[in-house]
Design an enzyme around this catalytic site. Structure first.
Site, PDB file in Angstrom:
ATOM      1  N   TYR A  97     -77.410  50.257 -78.197  1.00  0.00           N
ATOM      2  CA  TYR A  97     -76.404  49.504 -77.450  1.00  0.00           C
ATOM      3  C   TYR A  97     -76.890  48.059 -77.239  1.00  0.00           C
ATOM      4  CZ  TYR A  97     -74.028  53.922 -76.309  1.00  0.00           C
ATOM      5  OH  TYR A  97     -73.367  55.126 -76.368  1.00  0.00           O
ATOM      6  N   LEU A 137     -60.607  56.930 -72.686  1.00  0.00           N
ATOM      7  CA  LEU A 137     -59.327  56.235 -72.549  1.00  0.00           C
ATOM      8  C   LEU A 137     -58.795  55.725 -73.884  1.00  0.00           C
ATOM      9  CD1 LEU A 137     -60.083  54.222 -69.283  1.00  0.00           C
ATOM     10  CD2 LEU A 137     -58.999  56.467 -69.525  1.00  0.00           C
TER      11      LEU A 137
END
Length: 306
Positions: A56, A215
């Site tokens: 990341y 989402l």
């Protein structure tokens, strides 16, 4: 914040997990400060579980988090720190021939964990996950690696990410410790885990499923989006109706849709906007019905279940 006991361990995790993939932003001072504020907001809102990976931000996200821990070392005991490794991005500076690949070799995983500990400014990970299945992984070698990491005290617990049931069972058959979690993509667009046995396996063995990109298809485009405009409109219309019914935003309805599943899915919240980090908790309070769960599935599929 509601908590969940991670089976086969002493971990009490917040039901919503804070995802640290974007906390460093573009690594500018303003974005880094925003990331630190997001972490503090999450803690104050009751999140105690923080999800990382060595890749990341090419390590900058773990480094930023470690910088905050150096400034506020008392925070470490309030946290569950999870990180992942096993994806090796292409690095033309080191080896222009090697492509992006997966690597579960002992040498690489040990080095990856050491790097995460250094960047995070901690002496141990509460959980270490294999990030994506390495098609060439030697299960005996991985089992030995886990045993070494456990014995060294550098990792307390273990799990996987993006594993199919057969891959999970293979690893489970050889490791000497329980695999606590499987972090997988689950959202209104990608419902593979409902169909391929992953969530069934989680219920059967007490594995906690962690949902990344929860989402997708609503708050942002899903990975590999295959929805047509008609699909998206049906979903939007149904979410609007349910949002009005429950007095919340459509994205909060989606979180409730995931939380309804009896496998006890723990969604990852990756926003760096304080208001959104806090607002995600509303989904935990909704008395979401079975009927609404199936209405949303029907809107997604464009037809009722058989």
């Amino acid at each position: 914040m509601k908590k969940i006991s991670i089976a086969h361990s002493d971990i009490e995790s917040s039901r919503l997990i804070y995802g640290c993939m974007r906390i460093a932003g573009d690594n500018s001072e303003s974005d880094r400060n925003k990331g630190k504020q997001a972490i503090m907001t999450a803690l104050e809102a009751g999140y105690n579980h923080f999800d990382h990976a060595d890749i990341y931000g090419a390590g900058t996200c773990e480094s930023l988090f470690g910088e905050l821990l150096a400034e506020k070392p008392y925070l470490r005991e309030q946290m569950i720190l999870t990180s992942k490794a096993g994806i090796r991005p292409r690095n033309n500076d080191q080896d222009s021939y090697a492509p992006t690949r997966y690597d579960f070799s002992q040498r690489y995983l040990m080095k990856s964990v050491e790097g995460s500990l250094l960047r995070l400014n901690t002496d141990h990970l509460d959980m270490f996950l294999l990030h994506r299945p390495d098609y060439l992984f030697d299960v005996e070698e991985v089992a030995d690696t886990f045993a070494l990491l456990k014995a060294s005290g550098k990792v307390k617990h273990f799990g996987v990410s993006n594993f199919k049931p057969s891959q999970f069972e293979l690893l489970k058959s050889k490791v000497s410790m329980p695999l606590l979690v499987n972090q997988v993509e689950i959202n209104i667009h990608n419902i593979d885990t409902l169909l391929d046995g992953t969530l069934d396996q989680c219920q059967q063995h007490g594995i906690t499923p962690i949902a990344w990109c929860p989402l997708g298809g609503v708050a942002y485009s899903a990975w590999g989006n295959t929805f047509s405009a008609d699909d998206e409109q049906r979903i939007e219309n149904e979410l609007a109706k349910q949002g009005e019914k429950y007095g919340c935003a459509p994205w909060q309805v989606i979180l409730a849709w995931l939380l309804k599943h009896p496998a006890n899915i723990c969604p990852i919240i990756g926003s760096t906007t304080p208001e959104r980090i806090i607002a995600a908790k509303k989904a935990l309070t909704l008395d979401y019905s079975r009927e609404d769960w199936y209405r949303l599935l029907e809107a997604r599929n464009g037809q009722s279940v058989p």
